[in-house]
Each structure stands twice: as C-alpha cells, then as structure tokens.
Scaffold this active site. Structure first.
Site, PDB file in Angstrom:
ATOM      1  N   GLU A 183      45.341  23.762  83.054  1.00 45.93           N
ATOM      2  CA  GLU A 183      46.089  24.955  82.667  1.00 45.93           C
ATOM      3  C   GLU A 183      47.559  24.636  82.404  1.00 45.93           C
ATOM      4  O   GLU A 183      48.166  25.169  81.466  1.00 45.93           O
ATOM      5  CB  GLU A 183      45.981  26.008  83.782  1.00 45.93           C
ATOM      6  N   ASP A 184      48.151  23.764  83.227  1.00 51.21           N
ATOM      7  CA  ASP A 184      49.596  23.522  83.155  1.00 51.21           C
ATOM      8  C   ASP A 184      49.991  22.309  82.316  1.00 51.21           C
ATOM      9  O   ASP A 184      51.107  22.241  81.821  1.00 51.21           O
ATOM     10  CB  ASP A 184      50.164  23.339  84.571  1.00 51.21           C
TER      11      ASP A 184
END
Length: 750
Positions: A98-99
């Site tokens: 996600e990051d």
C-alpha cells in the site's frame, strides 16, 4: 507455561530489535517440537523483517517515530497471540504494498510464498478503497473485511493488531480524526474482537476508544481507580489468601489472580445503572484457573462456602458458552467488608481461549485440526457474508453489522434434539429462518415446548421448537418488527423486494411518464434515464422505475434531471405548481373563492377540513390572516356569527386543490400499487403516498390534487372497490384545534 505479550503495552519510541521478536516467537511456540521447523519459521520472519525495514526506511509516522516501530508493534501482538510464522511475516509486511509503490503482491509471492502474499493482499484490499461518500466507504470497507476474513481469518487478526497500535498513537492525529477512528473502533473493531473471543484486544480497544470519545469520563475513572489501588490490593489479598488455603486443603492445583475491571467496563456499569463511580460496588474481579472441568465446579462450591454469593449474579458459561465460545463460571461474592467481587473460574485451556479467542484454535498449526470454537466462528462468517449481499444500503448494512457483532446467545432445540444457537431476544420466526430460509419464508405457526405460540414469541434457553409451514404462507411486513437476527431480517426484505418488483416498476414508470408529460419532455430525452440510474448506483432503468415506485426517489426529482439547464426557464407548466397554488390561495386575487360584496381579501383554506370545489363552504374572518375557508360541516367552525361571512366557489379552468385521503384495509402484495394506479387512471395527480401495516392490517395516507368534489367522490368509490380495501375517508384533523378556534378562545380569555 507459555507467556503472552501484553496487548496494553504503550508504543515504544524505538524499533523492536529482530532478535527480541525471534526470542518471543520461540518462547510462545513450544508446540514446535522440531528444531528444523523452528529454524524455517525464524528464517521467514527474519527475511520479512529485513525486507520491511529496507522499504520503510525513509518513512516517518505522525508520531515522529520510524514507520518500522508500527510494524514491529503489530508483530509483537501477533506473536503474543501465538500465531504462526506466516502471519507474523505478513504482519511485518502488511503496509509495504500500500505504501511503497514499486512493491507488488507478485514480488512478495516470489520472495515469501503465496500464503504470506495472500495475507498481505487481503489486508491491502481492505484499506485501498476510494468512495465519494464516507458512509459508502465505511460500509464497503467492512464488506471487504468480511469477505477477506472468510477467505483467511488471519487477515482480521492482522487488522486487529494494526488497529490496536494505531489507537495507541491516536493522540498525534487531529481531534476530528480521533473521534471518527475511536467511534469506529468502539462500534466495529472491539465487537469484532469480542465475536472472535479475543478479550485482551477487545478490552484494550474499548479502553482506548473511551479515552478519545469521553476524555473527561476516562480521566475521572483512571484517577479514581489509581486512588483506590492500595485499598483494592488489600481487598484482593483478603479474598485471595483464604481461597488459596481452602484449595490447598482440597488438593486442587489452581492459580488465583485479582485485578481491577477495565475502564470501559466500569463506564458501562455506571451508565447502565445510572450510578456514580463511588456507587459501583463490583469493581474487582478474581480469576481462578485450574486443570480440569471437574475442579471448576468443585472450586465454585468452595467459594460459596467461604463467602456469601449473590445468587442472581451466577452464570454458567461452561455448560452454555457464549456465541464467541467463551467458557467460564462467573459468581459474585460479598467480602467481609461488604464489598462485592466477581470471581471467574475456568480451566487453563478455557482461559487461553478467553484471552486470545480464535487464535487459540488456529487451523494452521502442526495438528491441522479445526476445533468446535473455530467452526462456530466460521459459521457466523458464512451467515454474515450471506446477508451482506442482500443489503445495498450502506446505513442498513452498518446497522445490521453492529447488531450482529454485539449479540449474546441462547440455545434452543429442534424436535430431533439438535442444538440451535440464536441471539438473546430471538423469536420463533428467527428460529425458523436459522433452520432454513425456505422454512422461514413459509412459516405459518409454531409450538414451543408443546404449546402453540405466536410467531413473535421470544425464545428462552432450553426451549424445544417445532415449526409448521404452508406453501400458501408468505412473509408479512410486520414480520420485520418481530425478528431479531440479521439473517431473518435480510431474507424478509429480500423477499419483499423481489415479490413487489414488477408492481414497483410499473407504478414508477407510470408516475414518471405523467411527470414527463406535464413537463413536456420529449420521448428521445428519456435516453438520459440510463445515465441518471448510473449516477444513483442503480444497475438499469427498470430498477430506477422500481425505486420511484417504492418512493425512494420522487418522479419530479428524476424528471428535472432530464431537462437541459438552458431549457429550464422556457418550460411553461400546463398546471400551476403546488407552491404557486399555495401562494395564490394566501395572497391571490380570489384564490378560487368569491367573498360576497368584497374584493382583494386575503384567502386561506383551512387544513382541518380541506374544502374542494363542490363542497358547501363558509368563511370566517380571522385576526391578521384574512378569511379562512371551511366546509360547512367542519367541526372546527367557531360559533361566532359576527365573524361568519358568505363565500362561494370561483374556480379557474386549471385550478386544483390538495386533499388528503385515508385508506383502511387488509395487507396484501401490490395493494399500494393498485390504489396509486386507480388514482392516476382517474387523471388525478398524487403528491404524496404512504402505507404502513400492522398485524396484517393496512393503513394508507394519500395527498392528491382534485378540481372538484365530484371527481374526488368518484375516485373514492373506485378505491373502495379494490380487493382488500375496507373503507376510504377524507383526511381531516377534526380532533385538532384550528387556528380560528385558537384565536376565538384567546380573545374570550382576554
């Protein structure tokens, strides 16, 4: 004896070293007999640690801590729950996809295997959602969570550990975000932990939520609990020592520990009992853990010999476990100084299950055996996924999710002796739907313990229930008022939507056609309905018609959206709008009424009797509001002859008047649609329609526009001929005081 990392440890300011995590994993997994298997697990965790450390190296959290602090805190919780190496590795990696843009699920699968990648993918899919509306976003978030949990329950365990650490660092966010996240944690995450039997995490999440939702209350409780610590420790000692001595004499091996109750538990007791902190007497809990089930009941007898029990506070959750499979004996005793204390008695295995819940039953350990507790939770997941697919409305979904998470259980029997678990307060009808959806939909009667009972009768622990069905029986709308379970409610709603769909489509299309004709919208412009349906997240035009027919959207609202902006000012309605008519009634030249011998008087129509052309009428001069027009048979006419004035109808060609109708009858499918069609077939416009049913009786209220009383009487006769209609009445508020009467009484008083 294994040790568990405490879940309420505050967040560290530095990253937990790899060797500390590996040591904790080895300590908490004594069941791994082979050194080779342990080395494989530790190698996987080590590789995941270094991968996460490398990719998060430049990231800083809102708290100012390195991002790796969060990853290691999440993993410390997972290790404390004694989860497997795959889950621990996924916990270290849960945010990398996600990051960190270059990192993909495929890359994780190559580096760490499909199981780790699958867990990270499940966590990522839950969080990476984008919606315009917060309610839609929240509902879809938890839908995704349910689906992910059904695929692999370890996903929710990672999410709970993730949320726990996020709550510990919530103070670094803006107050508005603190409130929103704390509320979501209290209403969804904490009950979810409870549903899966994870008492440690549930209590920690509840306490942290209280800190932000009720900061003053939280501060007051924590200070008072701290002030009473010395007294509490002394009371624990006074109760504990005699118990230990008595158990020793009885030859029972057991551990006795005492603690203050959690802050949120104290808060709920204060709120529920409407008492202050000082008035709550049972703030103390002792837990006794022993080896065998037999010892549990033996210890209970010893406790009741030593201390006076409060009998209505005894609960046997061993013979009748909670819905989350929590098992324990609970008894409340009165100590020598008159204070009360709760004592929990359970085996060490029960204690382990009570603290970490589903993690204690984990399927992915070496034995690969599914316990009864895990099966129960998987059954709940299957049901939750089943009913969530029937709910398109986000608010409805969130309401039922919260309700389903909170319920405690009762146990009732089928005629064959099979045990059926239901939430407290469940009805006979809930039981029928729990057996099978078709049995619920065609349930015509029931016997409880051999006696005939209504379908809405609440069930109690130990009841034996026999359900009778009939192919002629179908759901009634009042069933929604008597069911408790989400499954029953969702299936009833789904049946109504499906059964009433053709009528709703026909009614909606008819209402929209009339509105389009009124606005002179051309046929080719109807192509825009597809775009409008899409804008409302409705799959097709027929479903849009159904939504109009059910009253979810007004026909005028949809029709207006078909008009190009530049054409709106050019539209000349063949009929005056309701607002225009109302203004003309109040301020117009005559408003459809002539006042004998006078011109330009303010005219208003009394709402108590709603006169329409053809009704015998009379006028009443009010103070400051002109002439009020009543039907001559209106009970609200004031007997003040000086105020009476002769009036007569003076109606223009296109003038119409609002009048209310009450329709009484027997509930059946399509009744609302047939009444509406009868009215519109009479070339009468409906401005509002509503119908409710109670115990098979229907009560409808319609507001329509008519030009003359003869037209009104004709449509009333037609409605009366419909199957199931008992009577039709003009709506009046004869029991309410009109403004005229109020003015008259005020003057008399003066």
């Amino acid at each position: 004896m294994t040790t568990t990392a405490p879940v309420n440890t505050p967040s560290k300011t530095s990253v937990i070293p790899l060797h500390t995590l590996l040591e904790q994993y080895a300590i908490t997994h004594p069941e791994i007999k082979s050194d080779k298997n342990l080395d494989i697990d530790l190698d996987l965790i080590e590789r995941a640690y270094h991968f996460s450390e490398f990719h998060h190296s430049d990231q800083i959290r809102m708290s100012g801590e390195p991002y790796m602090v969060h990853c290691t805190q999440v993993v410390l919780t997972l290790i404390g729950l004694q989860l497997d190496a795959v889950t621990v590795a996924a916990g270290l990696l849960h945010d990398v996809v996600e990051d960190i843009e270059p990192v993909t699920i495929d890359q994780l699968a190559r580096e760490f295997g499909d199981d780790v990648a699958g867990l990270v993918d499940g966590v990522t899919k839950i969080t990476s959602l984008s919606f315009q509306n917060r309610e839609d976003r929240q509902a879809e978030y938890f839908r995704k969570m349910l689906m992910s949990m059904a695929k692999d329950v370890r996903i929710i365990l990672i999410k709970l550990a993730d949320r726990l650490h996020n709550m510990r660092t919530l103070s670094y966010l803006e107050p508005e975000k603190q409130q929103r996240i704390a509320l979501e944690t209290r209403d969804i995450y904490a009950p979810l932990a409870h549903r899966f039997g994870m008492a440690q995490i549930k209590s920690a999440l509840e306490d942290l939520s209280l800190k932000y939702l009720e900061p003053d209350v939280y501060r007051d409780i924590t200070e008072k609990v701290a002030q009473k610590r010395e007294h509490r420790d002394q009371l624990i000692k006074e109760i504990r020592l005699p118990v230990i001595e008595a158990l020793k004499e009885a030859g029972i091996e057991a551990t006795v520990k005492g603690r203050a109750k959690h802050f949120y538990s104290i808060y709920t007791k204060m709120a529920r009992r409407e008492k202050s902190f000082e008035e709550i007497l049972d703030l103390l809990a002792l837990r006794i853990t022993t080896e065998s089930l037999r010892d549990c009941y033996h210890i209970l007898g010893i406790i009741h010999t030593l201390y006076t029990p409060v009998f209505d506070r005894f609960k046997d959750y061993i013979s009748k476990p909670k819905m989350n499979m929590y098992r324990s004996l609970h008894t409340t005793i009165i100590a020598s100084n008159g204070e009360m204390a709760e004592i929990q008695i359970r085996t060490r295995d029960m204690d382990r299950v009570a603290e970490v819940g589903i993690a204690a039953h984990w399927l992915y350990k070496e034995e690969q055996i599914e316990s009864a507790g895990t099966k129960e939770r998987r059954d709940w997941l299957s049901e939750a996924i089943d009913w969530q697919t029937d709910m398109a409305d986000p608010q409805e979904f969130m309401q039922y999710l919260r309700m389903d998470l909170y319920d405690d259980a009762i146990f009732v029997f089928t005629p064959r002796g099979d045990l059926q678990e239901l939430p407290t307060g469940a009805s006979v009808l809930d039981f029928a739907f729990a057996i099978h959806t078709d049995i619920g939909l065609h349930c015509s009667g029931a016997k409880v313990n051999g006696r005939m009972v209504p379908l809405g009768s609440k069930l109690n622990n130990g009841d034996t229930v026999v359900i009778m069905t009939s192919t002629q029986q179908t759901p009634s709308s009042h069933w929604l008022d008597i069911v408790k379970t989400t499954k029953a409610s969702s299936k009833i709603r789904a049946w109504f939507k499906k059964a009433a769909l053709p009528q709703s489509i026909a009614l909606g299309e008819d209402l929209l056609e009339r509105e389009l004709k009124r606005l002179k919208i051309k046929k080719e412009m109807k192509e825009g309905l597809k775009a409008i349906a899409k804008g409302y997240n409705i799959p097709d035009v027929s479903r849009l018609y159904a939504a109009i027919g059910r009253g979810e959207y007004a026909a005028a609202q949809i029709a207006q959206r078909l008009l190009p902006d530049e054409e709106v000012p050019k539209i000349a309605s063949p009929k005056k709008s309701i607002l225009t008519k109302f203004v003309e009634k109040v301020c117009g030249s005559t408003g459809g009424v002539k006042v004998r011998g006078l011109d330009n008087l303010l005219i208003r129509f009394a709402q108590c009797c709603q006169p329409v052309p053809g009704d015998p009428i009379t006028g009443y001069i009010t103070r400051g509001r002109g002439v009020s027009i009543h039907r001559k048979d209106c009970p609200n006419i004031v007997e003040d002859l000086e105020r009476r004035i002769a009036v007569s109808w003076d109606v223009g060609k296109d003038q119409s008047f609002l009048v209310g109708l009450k329709v009484y009858g027997y509930d059946r499918t399509g009744l609302l649609g047939e009444i509406s069609k009868t009215i519109t077939d009479s070339n009468i416009n409906i401005t509002s329609a509503a119908m409710k049913t109670v115990d098979g009786l229907a009560d409808g209220q319609f507001t329509i526009e008519v030009e003359h009383v003869k037209l009104l009487e004709r449509v009333i006769r037609r409605i009366k001929k419909l199957k199931g209609v008992d009577r039709v009445e003009r709506l009046s508020s004869g029991n309410e005081m009109s403004d005229d009467v109020f003015d008259h009484l005020k003057e008399a008083e003066t």
